[in-house]
Design a protein around this motif. Sequence first.
Motif, short mmCIF file in Angstrom:
data_model
loop_
_atom_site.label_atom_id
_atom_site.label_comp_id
_atom_site.label_asym_id
_atom_site.label_seq_id
_atom_site.Cartn_x
_atom_site.Cartn_y
_atom_site.Cartn_z
N UNK A 178 10.02 2.09 38.86
CA UNK A 178 8.93 1.21 38.40
C UNK A 178 9.50 -0.13 37.94
N UNK A 179 10.59 -0.11 37.21
CA UNK A 179 11.21 -1.35 36.74
C UNK A 179 11.69 -2.20 37.93
N UNK A 180 12.28 -1.56 38.92
CA UNK A 180 12.74 -2.29 40.10
C UNK A 180 11.58 -2.83 40.92
N UNK A 181 10.49 -2.07 40.99
CA UNK A 181 9.29 -2.55 41.69
C UNK A 181 8.75 -3.79 40.99
N UNK A 182 8.68 -3.75 39.67
CA UNK A 182 8.20 -4.92 38.92
C UNK A 182 9.11 -6.12 39.14
#
Length: 113
Positions: free
Chosen positions: A60-64
């Motif tokens: 999720x952090x990398x997607x953001x």
Amino acid sequence: MPPPTAPGGAGAGAQRDPGLQPERTRMAWRRTTLSCAVAGVLAVRQALRSGPDPLAVLAVALIALAFLAFLGAANRRIQSLDAPRPPALSPRAAAAAAGCTIALAALGVAVLR
């Protein structure tokens, strides 16, 4: 013999009228940004459904991060299209946009597994 003319009868030194091309390109960048946002939200939703998994939180952090990078590249391109004669997309900006798109797709697949 008369000098060559541009299509539409304008002289060779006349400025090219880009017409609606910049507006269509601007709208295409906005649609792509919206599509990336929807894909990111769906990936986050899927990651949160599976519970507080550290790998899902990292995804999720990398997607953001990938979405924010794409948003920045798209915003710069949209602003550059306001010029009377917009410059061509630089290879670096094209590679950045393509890299962000590929990263979002790969991270989306990783979240689904």
